[in-house]
Design an enzyme around this catalytic site. Sequence first.
Site, PDB file in Angstrom:
ATOM      1  N   GLU A 126       0.800  -1.228   0.000  1.00 26.28           N
ATOM      2  CA  GLU A 126       0.000   0.000   0.000  1.00 26.28           C
ATOM      3  C   GLU A 126       0.833   1.278   0.000  1.00 26.28           C
ATOM      4  O   GLU A 126       0.760   2.075   0.954  1.00 26.28           O
ATOM      5  CB  GLU A 126      -0.971  -0.009   1.188  1.00 26.28           C
ATOM      6  CG  GLU A 126      -1.924  -1.192   1.177  1.00 26.28           C
ATOM      7  CD  GLU A 126      -3.010  -1.110   2.235  1.00 26.28           C
ATOM      8  OE1 GLU A 126      -2.882  -0.315   3.184  1.00 26.28           O
ATOM      9  OE2 GLU A 126      -4.006  -1.859   2.109  1.00 26.28           O
ATOM     10  N   GLU A 139      -5.146  -8.510   0.623  1.00 27.13           N
ATOM     11  CA  GLU A 139      -5.897  -8.136   1.834  1.00 27.13           C
ATOM     12  C   GLU A 139      -7.356  -7.950   1.460  1.00 27.13           C
ATOM     13  O   GLU A 139      -7.662  -7.412   0.400  1.00 27.13           O
ATOM     14  CB  GLU A 139      -5.419  -6.813   2.444  1.00 27.13           C
ATOM     15  CG  GLU A 139      -4.117  -6.872   3.157  1.00 27.13           C
ATOM     16  CD  GLU A 139      -3.739  -5.532   3.799  1.00 27.13           C
ATOM     17  OE1 GLU A 139      -4.636  -4.728   4.134  1.00 27.13           O
ATOM     18  OE2 GLU A 139      -2.536  -5.294   3.936  1.00 27.13           O
TER      19      GLU A 139
END
Length: 454
Positions: free
Chosen positions: A163, A358
Amino acid sequence: MGFRKDFAWGAATSSYQIEGAAYEDGKGWNIWDVFCKEEGRIFSSHTGDIACDHYHRFREDVEIMKSLGMKAYRFSINWARILPMGEGKVNEKGIMFYSDLIDALLEGGIEPFITLYHWELPYELYKKGGWMNEDMVTWFGEYAALVSERFSDRVTHFFTLNEPQCFVGLGFLEGVHAPGVTAPVRDTFTMSHIALKAHGMAVKQLREHAKQDIFVGYAPTGTMSYPDSDKPEDIEAARLHLFSLPDDLSQWTWNVSWWSDPVVFGEYPEEGLKKYREYLPTITKDDMKLISQPIDSYAQNIYNGHRIRMGADGKPEMVKRYDGFPKTALDWPVTPECLYWGPKFLYDRYQLPIYITENGLSCHDTVSVDGQVHDPNRIDFLYRYLKCLKQAAEDGSDIKGYFQWSLMDNFEWHSGYAERFGLVYVDYHTQKRIIKDSGYWYKKLIESNGDILI
Ligand code: IFM
Protein backbone atom coordinates in the site's frame (compact mmCIF):
# COMPACT_ATOMS: atom_id res chain seq x y z
CA MET A 1 -14.90 -24.62 -12.21
CA GLY A 2 -14.44 -22.42 -9.20
CA PHE A 3 -11.08 -21.64 -7.69
CA ARG A 4 -7.92 -23.22 -9.08
CA LYS A 5 -6.79 -26.38 -7.33
CA ASP A 6 -3.61 -24.81 -5.94
CA PHE A 7 -5.43 -21.69 -4.73
CA ALA A 8 -3.51 -20.00 -1.90
CA TRP A 9 -6.08 -19.62 0.89
CA GLY A 10 -4.50 -17.58 3.59
CA ALA A 11 -4.50 -14.72 6.01
CA ALA A 12 -2.28 -11.68 6.35
CA THR A 13 -0.68 -9.61 9.10
CA SER A 14 2.11 -7.07 9.37
CA SER A 15 4.99 -6.94 11.78
CA TYR A 16 4.28 -3.72 13.69
CA GLN A 17 0.64 -4.65 14.04
CA ILE A 18 1.26 -8.00 15.74
CA GLU A 19 4.83 -8.66 16.84
CA GLY A 20 5.41 -6.46 19.89
CA ALA A 21 8.90 -7.01 21.36
CA ALA A 22 9.63 -3.51 20.15
CA TYR A 23 12.85 -3.13 22.12
CA GLU A 24 14.10 -6.69 22.40
CA ASP A 25 16.95 -8.72 21.04
CA GLY A 26 18.74 -5.86 19.34
CA LYS A 27 15.85 -4.58 17.22
CA GLY A 28 16.24 -0.99 16.02
CA TRP A 29 13.45 1.57 16.18
CA ASN A 30 11.16 2.31 13.31
CA ILE A 31 8.99 5.34 12.64
CA TRP A 32 5.95 3.72 14.28
CA ASP A 33 7.87 3.08 17.51
CA VAL A 34 8.51 6.80 17.63
CA PHE A 35 5.17 8.07 16.32
CA CYS A 36 3.09 6.10 18.83
CA LYS A 37 4.91 7.81 21.70
CA GLU A 38 3.82 11.26 20.50
CA GLU A 39 0.84 12.56 22.37
CA GLY A 40 -2.50 12.62 20.57
CA ARG A 41 -1.42 10.54 17.62
CA ILE A 42 -3.03 7.20 18.39
CA PHE A 43 -6.41 6.35 19.89
CA SER A 44 -6.02 6.17 23.68
CA SER A 45 -2.21 6.38 23.30
CA HIS A 46 -2.03 2.73 22.29
CA THR A 47 1.27 1.49 20.91
CA GLY A 48 2.56 -1.61 19.16
CA ASP A 49 5.13 -2.20 21.92
CA ILE A 50 3.44 -5.47 22.89
CA ALA A 51 0.66 -5.78 20.31
CA CYS A 52 -0.30 -9.48 20.02
CA ASP A 53 3.05 -10.52 21.44
CA HIS A 54 3.46 -12.62 18.32
CA TYR A 55 7.26 -12.41 18.67
CA HIS A 56 6.99 -14.70 21.68
CA ARG A 57 3.83 -16.57 20.70
CA PHE A 58 4.37 -17.23 17.02
CA ARG A 59 4.36 -21.02 17.52
CA GLU A 60 0.88 -20.85 19.04
CA ASP A 61 -0.24 -18.61 16.16
CA VAL A 62 1.12 -21.04 13.60
CA GLU A 63 -0.73 -23.86 15.39
CA ILE A 64 -3.95 -21.84 15.06
CA MET A 65 -3.35 -21.35 11.34
CA LYS A 66 -2.69 -25.04 11.01
CA SER A 67 -5.88 -25.92 12.84
CA LEU A 68 -7.78 -23.68 10.42
CA GLY A 69 -6.27 -25.48 7.45
CA MET A 70 -4.60 -22.40 6.04
CA LYS A 71 -2.50 -22.96 3.00
CA ALA A 72 -0.63 -19.67 3.05
CA TYR A 73 0.37 -16.87 5.41
CA ARG A 74 1.41 -13.38 4.40
CA PHE A 75 3.51 -11.51 6.96
CA SER A 76 5.93 -8.61 6.81
CA ILE A 77 9.45 -8.29 8.04
CA ASN A 78 10.26 -5.52 10.45
CA TRP A 79 13.22 -4.01 8.61
CA ALA A 80 14.85 -2.62 11.77
CA ARG A 81 14.56 -5.99 13.49
CA ILE A 82 17.05 -7.50 11.07
CA LEU A 83 18.95 -4.28 10.21
CA PRO A 84 18.70 -2.08 13.31
CA MET A 85 20.21 0.94 11.55
CA GLY A 86 18.32 0.19 8.34
CA GLU A 87 21.59 -0.72 6.62
CA GLY A 88 24.91 -2.25 7.55
CA LYS A 89 25.17 -4.53 10.54
CA VAL A 90 22.76 -7.47 10.59
CA ASN A 91 20.93 -8.43 13.80
CA GLU A 92 21.18 -12.22 13.83
CA LYS A 93 18.56 -12.55 16.56
CA GLY A 94 16.05 -10.82 14.31
CA ILE A 95 16.99 -13.12 11.44
CA MET A 96 16.53 -16.09 13.78
CA PHE A 97 13.00 -15.01 14.67
CA TYR A 98 11.85 -14.94 11.04
CA SER A 99 13.80 -18.07 10.24
CA ASP A 100 12.07 -19.96 13.07
CA LEU A 101 8.70 -18.60 11.98
CA ILE A 102 9.31 -19.77 8.41
CA ASP A 103 10.35 -23.22 9.60
CA ALA A 104 7.28 -23.53 11.81
CA LEU A 105 5.02 -22.52 8.91
CA LEU A 106 6.60 -24.99 6.52
CA GLU A 107 6.39 -27.77 9.09
CA GLY A 108 2.69 -26.95 9.37
CA GLY A 109 2.23 -27.14 5.59
CA ILE A 110 1.69 -23.37 5.31
CA GLU A 111 3.36 -21.46 2.48
CA PRO A 112 5.06 -18.27 3.71
CA PHE A 113 4.54 -15.09 1.66
CA ILE A 114 6.91 -12.32 2.78
CA THR A 115 6.15 -8.62 2.42
CA LEU A 116 9.28 -6.51 2.64
CA TYR A 117 7.72 -3.20 3.56
CA HIS A 118 4.47 -2.80 5.47
CA TRP A 119 5.34 0.74 6.66
CA GLU A 120 8.07 -0.17 9.17
CA LEU A 121 10.64 2.38 8.04
CA PRO A 122 13.76 2.19 10.25
CA TYR A 123 13.96 5.41 12.23
CA GLU A 124 17.65 5.82 11.45
CA LEU A 125 16.83 5.94 7.74
CA TYR A 126 14.00 8.37 8.37
CA LYS A 127 16.50 10.67 10.09
CA LYS A 128 18.52 10.58 6.88
CA GLY A 129 15.53 11.73 4.86
CA GLY A 130 13.67 8.45 4.43
CA TRP A 131 11.62 8.31 1.25
CA MET A 132 12.88 11.76 0.22
CA ASN A 133 16.43 10.42 0.03
CA GLU A 134 17.47 8.76 -3.26
CA ASP A 135 19.65 6.42 -1.21
CA MET A 136 16.46 4.67 -0.15
CA VAL A 137 16.65 2.83 -3.45
CA THR A 138 20.02 1.36 -2.47
CA TRP A 139 19.06 0.76 1.16
CA PHE A 140 15.86 -1.00 0.21
CA GLY A 141 17.77 -3.04 -2.34
CA GLU A 142 20.33 -4.11 0.25
CA TYR A 143 17.58 -5.05 2.66
CA ALA A 144 15.86 -7.09 -0.08
CA ALA A 145 19.15 -8.80 -0.89
CA LEU A 146 19.57 -9.78 2.76
CA VAL A 147 16.01 -11.14 2.98
CA SER A 148 16.54 -13.16 -0.17
CA GLU A 149 19.97 -14.37 0.93
CA ARG A 150 18.68 -15.63 4.28
CA PHE A 151 15.18 -16.83 3.51
CA SER A 152 14.79 -17.75 -0.15
CA ASP A 153 16.15 -21.23 0.49
CA ARG A 154 12.71 -21.86 2.04
CA VAL A 155 10.48 -18.99 0.90
CA THR A 156 9.54 -18.56 -2.74
CA HIS A 157 6.91 -15.79 -2.58
CA PHE A 158 7.77 -12.17 -1.92
CA PHE A 159 5.94 -8.86 -2.16
CA THR A 160 7.90 -5.62 -2.14
CA LEU A 161 5.78 -2.66 -0.96
CA ASN A 162 2.44 -2.82 0.81
CA GLU A 163 0.00 0.00 0.00
CA PRO A 164 2.35 2.78 -1.10
CA GLN A 165 -0.83 4.89 -1.40
CA CYS A 166 -1.10 4.78 2.40
CA PHE A 167 2.46 5.21 3.53
CA VAL A 168 2.83 8.25 1.29
CA GLY A 169 -0.75 9.57 1.55
CA LEU A 170 -1.55 8.93 5.20
CA GLY A 171 2.04 9.36 6.39
CA PHE A 172 3.06 12.48 4.47
CA LEU A 173 -0.05 14.23 3.08
CA GLU A 174 -2.72 13.72 5.74
CA GLY A 175 -0.14 13.12 8.44
CA VAL A 176 -2.31 10.70 10.41
CA HIS A 177 0.15 7.82 10.08
CA ALA A 178 3.83 7.76 10.98
CA PRO A 179 5.80 9.89 10.68
CA GLY A 180 2.82 12.25 10.89
CA VAL A 181 4.06 14.86 8.46
CA THR A 182 2.08 17.13 6.17
CA ALA A 183 4.64 17.56 3.43
CA PRO A 184 4.36 19.74 0.32
CA VAL A 185 2.58 17.91 -2.49
CA ARG A 186 5.69 18.10 -4.63
CA ASP A 187 7.63 16.11 -2.02
CA THR A 188 5.02 13.39 -1.98
CA PHE A 189 5.45 12.88 -5.73
CA THR A 190 9.21 12.66 -5.21
CA MET A 191 8.66 10.07 -2.48
CA SER A 192 6.34 8.06 -4.70
CA HIS A 193 8.92 7.99 -7.46
CA ILE A 194 11.69 6.94 -5.08
CA ALA A 195 9.43 4.28 -3.56
CA LEU A 196 8.70 2.86 -7.01
CA LYS A 197 12.40 2.80 -7.84
CA ALA A 198 13.04 1.07 -4.52
CA HIS A 199 10.42 -1.50 -5.51
CA GLY A 200 12.26 -2.13 -8.79
CA MET A 201 15.60 -2.42 -7.05
CA ALA A 202 14.12 -4.87 -4.55
CA VAL A 203 12.75 -7.05 -7.35
CA LYS A 204 16.24 -7.18 -8.88
CA GLN A 205 17.98 -7.89 -5.60
CA LEU A 206 15.50 -10.52 -4.50
CA ARG A 207 16.07 -12.40 -7.73
CA GLU A 208 19.85 -11.92 -7.83
CA HIS A 209 20.25 -13.37 -4.35
CA ALA A 210 17.60 -16.07 -4.58
CA LYS A 211 18.59 -19.63 -3.83
CA GLN A 212 15.88 -21.02 -6.10
CA ASP A 213 13.19 -19.74 -8.47
CA ILE A 214 11.10 -17.17 -6.66
CA PHE A 215 7.86 -15.30 -7.38
CA VAL A 216 7.86 -11.58 -6.80
CA GLY A 217 4.86 -9.28 -6.60
CA TYR A 218 3.79 -5.89 -5.34
CA ALA A 219 0.80 -5.12 -3.09
CA PRO A 220 -0.86 -1.74 -3.66
CA THR A 221 -4.34 -0.84 -2.46
CA GLY A 222 -7.25 1.07 -3.91
CA THR A 223 -10.95 1.63 -3.84
CA MET A 224 -12.38 -0.39 -6.72
CA SER A 225 -15.12 0.70 -9.14
CA TYR A 226 -18.05 -1.46 -10.21
CA PRO A 227 -20.78 -0.79 -12.74
CA ASP A 228 -24.28 0.31 -11.86
CA SER A 229 -25.69 -2.13 -14.42
CA ASP A 230 -24.61 -4.69 -17.01
CA LYS A 231 -24.91 -2.10 -19.77
CA PRO A 232 -21.61 -1.91 -21.69
CA GLU A 233 -21.44 1.85 -21.16
CA ASP A 234 -21.68 1.46 -17.38
CA ILE A 235 -19.02 -1.25 -17.42
CA GLU A 236 -16.77 1.00 -19.46
CA ALA A 237 -17.49 3.91 -17.10
CA ALA A 238 -16.48 1.78 -14.10
CA ARG A 239 -13.29 0.68 -15.81
CA LEU A 240 -12.40 4.27 -16.74
CA HIS A 241 -13.15 5.43 -13.23
CA LEU A 242 -10.96 2.76 -11.65
CA PHE A 243 -7.89 3.84 -13.57
CA SER A 244 -8.51 7.58 -13.44
CA LEU A 245 -6.62 10.00 -11.21
CA PRO A 246 -7.97 12.43 -8.60
CA ASP A 247 -8.06 16.15 -9.40
CA ASP A 248 -7.89 17.00 -5.72
CA LEU A 249 -4.19 17.13 -4.93
CA SER A 250 -4.77 16.44 -1.25
CA GLN A 251 -6.18 13.07 -2.36
CA TRP A 252 -3.85 12.30 -5.23
CA THR A 253 -2.34 9.11 -3.77
CA TRP A 254 -5.74 7.36 -3.81
CA ASN A 255 -5.61 5.78 -7.19
CA VAL A 256 -4.46 2.62 -8.92
CA SER A 257 -2.77 3.62 -12.18
CA TRP A 258 -0.13 6.05 -10.87
CA TRP A 259 1.23 3.26 -8.71
CA SER A 260 0.73 0.29 -10.98
CA ASP A 261 1.14 1.38 -14.61
CA PRO A 262 4.84 2.24 -14.06
CA VAL A 263 5.47 -1.11 -12.38
CA VAL A 264 3.78 -3.18 -15.08
CA PHE A 265 4.06 -1.02 -18.22
CA GLY A 266 7.14 1.07 -17.40
CA GLU A 267 5.14 4.26 -17.95
CA TYR A 268 3.22 6.67 -15.77
CA PRO A 269 -0.33 7.23 -17.00
CA GLU A 270 -0.55 10.08 -19.51
CA GLU A 271 -3.43 11.64 -17.56
CA GLY A 272 -1.24 12.00 -14.46
CA LEU A 273 1.79 13.29 -16.34
CA LYS A 274 -0.43 16.12 -17.57
CA LYS A 275 -2.49 16.67 -14.45
CA TYR A 276 0.38 16.63 -11.95
CA ARG A 277 3.06 18.05 -14.28
CA GLU A 278 4.16 20.93 -12.09
CA TYR A 279 4.72 18.70 -9.05
CA LEU A 280 6.74 15.92 -10.62
CA PRO A 281 10.41 15.17 -10.05
CA THR A 282 12.71 14.44 -12.98
CA ILE A 283 11.72 11.07 -14.39
CA THR A 284 14.26 9.33 -16.63
CA LYS A 285 14.10 6.33 -18.97
CA ASP A 286 16.50 4.49 -16.66
CA ASP A 287 14.15 5.14 -13.72
CA MET A 288 11.27 3.61 -15.63
CA LYS A 289 13.37 0.62 -16.63
CA LEU A 290 14.24 0.00 -12.99
CA ILE A 291 10.65 0.47 -11.81
CA SER A 292 9.32 -2.00 -14.37
CA GLN A 293 11.44 -5.01 -13.53
CA PRO A 294 9.27 -7.97 -14.51
CA ILE A 295 7.10 -9.26 -11.69
CA ASP A 296 5.28 -12.58 -11.52
CA SER A 297 1.93 -11.52 -10.16
CA TYR A 298 -0.19 -8.49 -9.51
CA ALA A 299 -1.45 -8.21 -5.96
CA GLN A 300 -4.09 -5.84 -4.71
CA ASN A 301 -5.60 -5.11 -1.33
CA ILE A 302 -9.35 -4.64 -1.83
CA TYR A 303 -11.89 -3.58 0.78
CA ASN A 304 -14.65 -1.73 -1.07
CA GLY A 305 -15.65 0.12 -4.19
CA HIS A 306 -17.70 2.89 -5.78
CA ARG A 307 -20.78 2.21 -7.88
CA ILE A 308 -20.28 3.92 -11.23
CA ARG A 309 -22.44 4.65 -14.26
CA MET A 310 -21.88 6.51 -17.48
CA GLY A 311 -23.14 10.05 -17.09
CA ALA A 312 -25.16 11.99 -19.64
CA ASP A 313 -21.98 13.97 -20.43
CA GLY A 314 -20.18 10.74 -21.42
CA LYS A 315 -18.09 10.75 -18.26
CA PRO A 316 -18.17 8.23 -15.41
CA GLU A 317 -20.27 9.36 -12.48
CA MET A 318 -20.58 7.98 -8.98
CA VAL A 319 -23.96 6.63 -7.89
CA LYS A 320 -24.90 7.93 -4.47
CA ARG A 321 -25.27 5.21 -1.83
CA TYR A 322 -28.78 4.86 -0.47
CA ASP A 323 -29.58 5.82 3.13
CA GLY A 324 -28.65 3.09 5.56
CA PHE A 325 -26.17 1.49 3.15
CA PRO A 326 -24.46 -1.53 4.80
CA LYS A 327 -21.22 -0.65 6.53
CA THR A 328 -18.55 -2.17 8.74
CA ALA A 329 -17.65 -1.08 12.26
CA LEU A 330 -15.10 1.29 10.75
CA ASP A 331 -17.87 2.81 8.60
CA TRP A 332 -16.44 1.33 5.43
CA PRO A 333 -19.15 0.44 2.89
CA VAL A 334 -19.91 -3.21 2.23
CA THR A 335 -19.66 -3.64 -1.54
CA PRO A 336 -19.04 -7.29 -2.48
CA GLU A 337 -19.15 -6.46 -6.21
CA CYS A 338 -15.70 -4.92 -5.88
CA LEU A 339 -14.25 -8.42 -5.56
CA TYR A 340 -15.67 -9.35 -8.94
CA TRP A 341 -15.04 -6.20 -10.94
CA GLY A 342 -11.79 -5.14 -9.26
CA PRO A 343 -9.82 -8.30 -10.08
CA LYS A 344 -11.47 -8.45 -13.52
CA PHE A 345 -10.50 -4.90 -14.49
CA LEU A 346 -7.02 -5.36 -13.02
CA TYR A 347 -6.49 -8.63 -14.84
CA ASP A 348 -7.77 -7.18 -18.12
CA ARG A 349 -5.37 -4.25 -17.83
CA TYR A 350 -2.23 -5.79 -16.35
CA GLN A 351 -2.52 -9.36 -17.63
CA LEU A 352 -0.76 -10.80 -14.60
CA PRO A 353 -2.03 -13.50 -12.24
CA ILE A 354 -3.79 -11.84 -9.33
CA TYR A 355 -3.48 -12.24 -5.59
CA ILE A 356 -5.93 -10.51 -3.28
CA THR A 357 -3.40 -9.69 -0.59
CA GLU A 358 -5.90 -8.14 1.83
CA ASN A 359 -9.65 -8.08 2.27
CA GLY A 360 -11.77 -8.09 5.39
CA LEU A 361 -13.58 -5.92 7.87
CA SER A 362 -13.62 -4.61 11.37
CA CYS A 363 -16.55 -5.74 13.56
CA HIS A 364 -17.61 -5.00 17.12
CA ASP A 365 -16.51 -8.45 18.29
CA THR A 366 -16.89 -9.45 21.94
CA VAL A 367 -16.59 -12.66 23.92
CA SER A 368 -20.08 -14.03 24.58
CA VAL A 369 -21.27 -15.72 27.77
CA ASP A 370 -20.45 -19.08 26.21
CA GLY A 371 -16.83 -17.97 25.91
CA GLN A 372 -17.00 -17.89 22.11
CA VAL A 373 -16.82 -15.00 19.67
CA HIS A 374 -19.84 -14.95 17.38
CA ASP A 375 -19.28 -12.72 14.38
CA PRO A 376 -22.08 -13.38 11.87
CA ASN A 377 -21.41 -10.08 10.12
CA ARG A 378 -17.91 -11.19 9.19
CA ILE A 379 -19.15 -14.52 7.87
CA ASP A 380 -21.81 -12.77 5.83
CA PHE A 381 -19.29 -10.27 4.47
CA LEU A 382 -16.79 -12.95 3.53
CA TYR A 383 -19.46 -15.11 1.93
CA ARG A 384 -20.68 -12.29 -0.26
CA TYR A 385 -17.23 -11.01 -1.23
CA LEU A 386 -15.73 -14.41 -1.90
CA LYS A 387 -18.69 -15.47 -3.99
CA CYS A 388 -17.92 -12.52 -6.24
CA LEU A 389 -14.25 -13.46 -6.35
CA LYS A 390 -15.18 -17.00 -7.32
CA GLN A 391 -17.32 -15.67 -10.15
CA ALA A 392 -14.41 -13.55 -11.36
CA ALA A 393 -12.22 -16.67 -11.41
CA GLU A 394 -14.91 -18.60 -13.29
CA ASP A 395 -15.24 -15.80 -15.82
CA GLY A 396 -11.57 -16.03 -16.69
CA SER A 397 -9.53 -13.76 -14.40
CA ASP A 398 -6.48 -15.71 -13.25
CA ILE A 399 -6.76 -15.47 -9.46
CA LYS A 400 -4.09 -17.33 -7.54
CA GLY A 401 -4.84 -16.60 -3.92
CA TYR A 402 -6.70 -14.69 -1.26
CA PHE A 403 -5.39 -13.42 2.07
CA GLN A 404 -7.97 -12.51 4.65
CA TRP A 405 -7.12 -9.37 6.63
CA SER A 406 -6.41 -10.32 9.23
CA LEU A 407 -5.36 -13.55 10.87
CA MET A 408 -5.96 -12.02 14.29
CA ASP A 409 -7.11 -8.77 15.86
CA ASN A 410 -4.22 -6.36 15.99
CA PHE A 411 -2.96 -2.80 16.23
CA GLU A 412 -5.02 -0.87 13.69
CA TRP A 413 -2.63 2.07 13.27
CA HIS A 414 -4.12 5.38 14.48
CA SER A 415 -7.20 3.52 15.75
CA GLY A 416 -5.00 1.47 18.07
CA TYR A 417 -6.74 -1.66 19.38
CA ALA A 418 -10.22 -0.15 18.96
CA GLU A 419 -10.85 -2.04 15.72
CA ARG A 420 -10.98 -5.81 15.41
CA PHE A 421 -10.23 -7.23 11.97
CA GLY A 422 -9.23 -10.78 12.94
CA LEU A 423 -10.50 -14.27 12.30
CA VAL A 424 -9.03 -14.85 15.74
CA TYR A 425 -9.96 -12.72 18.74
CA VAL A 426 -7.11 -11.43 20.89
CA ASP A 427 -7.67 -10.52 24.53
CA TYR A 428 -4.95 -7.92 24.97
CA HIS A 429 -4.91 -8.29 28.77
CA THR A 430 -4.10 -11.97 28.75
CA GLN A 431 -3.00 -12.48 25.14
CA LYS A 432 -5.48 -15.31 24.98
CA ARG A 433 -6.55 -16.16 21.44
CA ILE A 434 -10.10 -17.31 20.63
CA ILE A 435 -10.96 -18.48 17.15
CA LYS A 436 -14.06 -16.57 16.06
CA ASP A 437 -17.00 -18.25 14.32
CA SER A 438 -15.70 -16.72 11.10
CA GLY A 439 -12.39 -18.54 11.62
CA TYR A 440 -14.22 -21.87 11.74
CA TRP A 441 -16.27 -20.85 8.71
CA TYR A 442 -13.08 -19.95 6.83
CA LYS A 443 -11.72 -23.41 7.66
CA LYS A 444 -14.76 -25.02 6.00
CA LEU A 445 -14.41 -22.72 3.03
CA ILE A 446 -10.76 -23.71 2.58
CA GLU A 447 -11.59 -27.42 2.93
CA SER A 448 -14.14 -27.09 0.14
CA ASN A 449 -11.84 -24.88 -1.98
CA GLY A 450 -14.69 -22.40 -2.12
CA ASP A 451 -17.39 -24.90 -3.09
CA ILE A 452 -19.57 -23.89 -0.12
CA LEU A 453 -20.09 -20.54 -1.85
CA ILE A 454 -23.26 -21.27 -3.77
O1 IFM B 1 -4.68 -2.87 9.02
C1 IFM B 1 -4.59 -2.37 7.71
C2 IFM B 1 -3.36 -2.91 7.02
O2 IFM B 1 -2.20 -2.66 7.73
C3 IFM B 1 -3.23 -2.27 5.65
N1 IFM B 1 -4.44 -2.40 4.91
C4 IFM B 1 -5.69 -2.06 5.53
C5 IFM B 1 -5.80 -2.74 6.89
C6 IFM B 1 -7.12 -2.34 7.56
O3 IFM B 1 -7.18 -0.98 7.73
